[in-house]
Motif scaffolding. Structure first.
Motif, PDB file in Angstrom:
ATOM      1  N   GLU A   1      49.605 -26.265  65.349  1.00 47.05           N
ATOM      2  CA  GLU A   1      48.498 -26.452  66.286  1.00 47.05           C
ATOM      3  C   GLU A   1      47.256 -26.908  65.529  1.00 47.05           C
ATOM      4  O   GLU A   1      46.956 -26.414  64.446  1.00 47.05           O
ATOM      5  CB  GLU A   1      48.212 -25.133  67.012  1.00 47.05           C
ATOM      6  CG  GLU A   1      47.088 -25.212  68.038  1.00 47.05           C
ATOM      7  CD  GLU A   1      46.873 -23.894  68.769  1.00 47.05           C
ATOM      8  OE1 GLU A   1      47.797 -23.473  69.495  1.00 47.05           O
ATOM      9  OE2 GLU A   1      45.806 -23.267  68.578  1.00 47.05           O
TER      10      GLU A   1
ATOM     11  N   ASP B   1      55.516 -23.310  64.647  1.00 41.33           N
ATOM     12  CA  ASP B   1      54.605 -23.744  65.702  1.00 41.33           C
ATOM     13  C   ASP B   1      53.342 -24.293  65.049  1.00 41.33           C
ATOM     14  O   ASP B   1      52.631 -23.565  64.346  1.00 41.33           O
ATOM     15  CB  ASP B   1      54.248 -22.577  66.623  1.00 41.33           C
ATOM     16  CG  ASP B   1      55.454 -22.069  67.396  1.00 41.33           C
ATOM     17  OD1 ASP B   1      56.269 -22.904  67.831  1.00 41.33           O
ATOM     18  OD2 ASP B   1      55.595 -20.831  67.543  1.00 41.33           O
TER      19      ASP B   1
ATOM     20  N   GLU C   1      56.198 -28.099  68.081  1.00 39.25           N
ATOM     21  CA  GLU C   1      57.140 -27.231  67.384  1.00 39.25           C
ATOM     22  C   GLU C   1      57.920 -28.067  66.380  1.00 39.25           C
ATOM     23  O   GLU C   1      58.300 -29.207  66.667  1.00 39.25           O
ATOM     24  CB  GLU C   1      58.111 -26.575  68.366  1.00 39.25           C
ATOM     25  CG  GLU C   1      57.465 -25.551  69.289  1.00 39.25           C
ATOM     26  CD  GLU C   1      58.481 -24.912  70.219  1.00 39.25           C
ATOM     27  OE1 GLU C   1      59.606 -25.464  70.359  1.00 39.25           O
ATOM     28  OE2 GLU C   1      58.173 -23.870  70.820  1.00 39.25           O
TER      29      GLU C   1
ATOM     30  N   LYS D   1      61.753 -22.649  61.998  1.00 42.49           N
ATOM     31  CA  LYS D   1      61.030 -23.036  63.206  1.00 42.49           C
ATOM     32  C   LYS D   1      59.558 -22.728  62.994  1.00 42.49           C
ATOM     33  O   LYS D   1      59.192 -21.612  62.619  1.00 42.49           O
ATOM     34  CB  LYS D   1      61.546 -22.266  64.418  1.00 42.49           C
ATOM     35  CG  LYS D   1      60.776 -22.556  65.707  1.00 42.49           C
ATOM     36  CD  LYS D   1      61.306 -21.719  66.860  1.00 42.49           C
ATOM     37  CE  LYS D   1      60.498 -21.978  68.129  1.00 42.49           C
ATOM     38  NZ  LYS D   1      59.093 -21.551  68.018  1.00 42.49           N
TER      39      LYS D   1
ATOM     40  N   GLU E   1      49.393 -29.317  70.159  1.00 38.95           N
ATOM     41  CA  GLU E   1      50.393 -28.366  69.692  1.00 38.95           C
ATOM     42  C   GLU E   1      51.780 -28.992  69.712  1.00 38.95           C
ATOM     43  O   GLU E   1      52.075 -29.886  70.513  1.00 38.95           O
ATOM     44  CB  GLU E   1      50.373 -27.096  70.538  1.00 38.95           C
ATOM     45  CG  GLU E   1      50.604 -27.312  72.025  1.00 38.95           C
ATOM     46  CD  GLU E   1      50.518 -26.023  72.820  1.00 38.95           C
ATOM     47  OE1 GLU E   1      49.898 -25.059  72.313  1.00 38.95           O
ATOM     48  OE2 GLU E   1      51.075 -25.978  73.940  1.00 38.95           O
TER      49      GLU E   1
END
Length: 726
Positions: A456, A454, A445, A452, A443
């Motif tokens: 994964e 995230d 950012e 922004k 993971e």
């Protein structure tokens, strides 16, 4: 040299592309069986002239019949069955439309020629071919065309945005000028300038109408462009990227090597760049609207939806572009990825398929194990682990040869969390440890242009072992999972494992040999394995095999499962007889009945090599009127003397009490010296004399030898030993 023969000599990466040219429409088996005849026909002409296509098609059926007769003489039941099935399929599908099969064959031959040319060019240049030199499917050509179209439309939109800005500046200037002049004239001359003002107002209204029309055109075209991006993005992520991930699964279990990610990276980066450009244009619309707005302004009505759409597209593309390029693997066991031993280092590599230089050294990756399966693990009683070592790393473009944005983890280990039940959270766990599946998650950012995100991604399910003796069963679990599902994280797969078909299992079994040697399994060898696993059957295609049958249940009359037996043979081939296997000198998997059938008509002294059917570490031969089997040689014996030396030095006592070698010709008719002499040490003169009734040797060995001899050999079995005597 015939085209088909040239293709067989290509590297594996080109053979993989060759495999994908063929399907049920034109089976590769038929291409193999009738290669010279197929290459002698003018398929391109037949594809455009129906009368010639009909003639060629009927000639094709005749060639199939002739090949069928040859297989009939050879008593090859499996090939007969396959050829009959192919003929029936061709007749049902192309009898009324022979031009279609002609077009398919012509296309395959043309793609083969392209493949040969690509390989030849790469060899002449001394470098590996660029991904763009690989075979491009029609669907991929359409995808590239659509990406080019998007780039062009984005550039056209950029020009229209400049036109809109210029038109708006003109309108704004004239509006403010007229407003200023109108107020001044009103003060000085009253209504004396009314006519001139009305004319200018009319011109201003025309400019506003043109401005509104261009705004509406741009907003409409942007909506269409975003729809086109959505369509292409689905093709990239749902088709091309999903196909790459499935190929990666196949490559992990020994299948053809996966294709390079560079082409996908180029496509995804191109789309991401276009999306960011269009997002900037949407922001520009907002700036223009803040300067000039009016009732019914299309920018006010549609810009928020456009902004939301492009942000969603970009976020989803970035999330899909974060992939595991190289699955977890212990360096000491490169041919068995996805099996990790606690306390032993393993490696893996992640990559972002959006190649933005501004993201270099900006993304910090963290590694976690079983992030989403904590509750599930507790329910099913699985073990829990901690990741030790360097479990965070920053992605960069310097470590990779092609400048891709990636992070490679080289120093990771797993340690089991100790609980009251020896690491298990539930003493009633339904799965054995080699059936437990775990996920390794990566993971990070991303902050880019005010957004922004995230990101994964996760590995394919891994099996964690604590002892290397668990490797065979753990690898069986990896084979079964990746053979039967493309689900990315079904950690409960073995709570109710699905059945596989023999066709699926046969392909994977052949890969276990071809991935670590130069030779896979022949159809005849696979048929022998099918009989061992499923029993006698006329046609094994479609027969179902359970997980328990494959790996957990002992074979009839044996103290071990089918997979344990086969895995020991794979280990034997790799460590002790690899060169002989690669030469094709070892028939390996052949039943005793088939052995008798092919040796009986051969001259005395003919022998063959096969793997033992009775031992999981399991050589036999015969008299002129019988087949005599010699007990297998152990791995321990093969450590001190190569098998080639054993064969070259093998002697028995004949009827006149003279030592002679009963081994003369390796099946079908290769002189023993030609086959094995080059693998013997010059100083070695081994003699494995078995003429002495008092001699003995261990019966726990690895493969068998079949032979036709002038001698009638007796076989005396004792506990732990055996003897052969006149």
């Amino acid at each position: 040299m015939a085209q088909w023969n040239q293709l067989q000599q290509l590297e594996t990466r080109y053979l993989e592309q060759l495999y994908h040219l063929y399907s049920d429409s034109f089976p590769m088996e038929l291409r193999q069986f009738l290669a010279p005849w197929i290459e002698s026909q003018d398929w391109a002409y037949a594809a455009n002239k129906e009368s010639h296509a009909t003639l060629v098609f009927h000639n094709l059926l005749g060639e199939i019949d002739q090949q069928y007769s040859r297989f009939l003489q050879e008593n090859n039941v499996l090939y007969q069955h396959n050829l009959r099935r192919i003929k029936q399929h061709l007749q049902s599908k192309y009898l009324e439309k022979p031009m279609e099969i002609a077009r398919i064959v012509a296309r395959c031959l043309w793609e083969e020629q392209r493949l040969l040319q690509t390989a030849t060019t790469a060899a002449q240049d001394g470098t590996a071919s660029h991904p763009s030199g690989t075979v491009v499917t029609e669907k991929q050509q359409i995808l590239e065309h659509n990406l080019q179209d998007i780039r062009k439309r984005v550039q056209d939109m950029e020009q229209k945005m400049k036109m809109l800005e210029n038109l708006q500046d003109d309108f704004d200037f004239n509006y403010k000028t007229l407003k200023s002049q109108g107020e001044l004239s009103q003060d000085m001359n009253g209504n004396s300038q009314a006519a001139a003002t009305r004319q200018k107002m009319s011109q201003l209204e025309q400019m506003l109408s043109a401005l509104d029309q261009l705004r509406r055109q741009i907003v409409t075209e942007m909506a269409g462009l975003l729809s086109a991006m959505d369509f292409v993005q689905k093709n990239l992520t749902d088709d091309e990227l999903a196909d790459w991930k499935r190929r990666q699964q196949i490559a992990c279990i020994g299948g053809p090597p996966n294709i390079c990610l560079d082409r996908l990276e180029t496509w995804i980066t191109s789309l991401a760049e276009s999306q960011l450009q269009i997002r900037q244009q949407i922001k520009k619309l907002e700036e223009l609207q803040q300067k000039v707005s009016y009732k019914g302004d299309p920018i006010i009505q549609h810009r928020p939806a456009l902004e939301e759409k492009i942000v969603d597209l970009f976020r989803n593309l970035m999330k899909s572009a974060f992939v595991v390029e190289r699955q977890p693997c212990m360096p000491m066991h490169p041919d068995r990825p996805l099996v990790i031993k606690t306390g032993v280092q393993f490696t893996n590599k992640v990559r972002l398929l959006v190649k933005f230089p501004e993201l270099n050294y900006q993304l910090k990756i963290k590694v976690i194990i079983d992030k989403e399966s904590g509750d599930v693990a507790a329910i099913r009683g699985s073990r829990k682990f901690n990741i030790l070592g360097t479990n965070t790393k920053v992605m960069n473009m310097e470590e990779s040869n092609n400048g891709s944005l990636s992070a490679e983890f080289k120093h990771l280990t797993l340690r089991e969390q100790r609980c009251g039940n020896g690491g298990r959270t539930n003493s009633d766990a339904s799965l054995i440890v080699t059936e437990e599946l775990h996920l390794i998650t990566f993971e990070t950012e991303v902050y880019h242009q005010g957004l922004k995100m995230d990101l994964e991604t996760h590995s394919l399910p891994v099996v964690v072992i604590s002892n290397i003796c668990q490797m065979p069963n753990a690898w069986a679990s990896i084979l079964w999972y990746n053979m039967l599902t493309n689900h990315p994280k079904n950690v409960n797969f073995f709570t109710k494992p699905p059945v596989g078909t023999w066709d699926q299992v046969a392909e994977v079994l052949s890969w276990q040999f071809s991935s670590t040697t130069k030779r896979g399994l022949t159809i005849e060898q696979l048929t022998t394995l099918a009989e061992k696993l499923l029993g006698p059957c006329v046609n094994y295609s479609g027969c179902q095999i359970t997980w328990a049958k494959f790996c957990k249940e002992n074979m009839a009359g044996k103290g071990f499962s089918f997979w344990v037996w086969l895995d020991n043979i794979i280990d034997l081939v790799k460590k002790y007889i690899l060169a002989l296997w690669n030469e094709g000198y070892i028939l390996g998997f052949i039943s005793k009945e088939r052995e008798r059938a092919i040796l009986s008509p051969k001259p005395p002294g003919t022998f063959l090599l096969r793997f033992s059917e009775s031992s999981k570490e399991g050589v036999c031969w015969a008299g002129k009127t019988q087949i005599q089997s010699v007990e297998p040689y152990t791995k321990q014996q093969l450590n001190s003397m190569s098998f080639a030396e054993i064969i070259m030095g093998y002697k028995i006592m004949d009827a006149t009490n003279i030592l002679v070698s009963p081994l003369v010709y390796l099946f079908p008719e290769i002189p023993k010296e030609d086959a094995f002499g080059k693998y013997c040490r010059p100083e070695a003169a081994p003699e494995a004399e078995l003429g002495d009734p008092c001699s003995s040797k261990s019966i726990r060995n690895d493969f068998t030898l079949g032979c036709v001899s002038d001698f009638t050999l007796g076989c005396v079995m004792e506990t732990g030993t055996f003897m052969l005597q006149n």
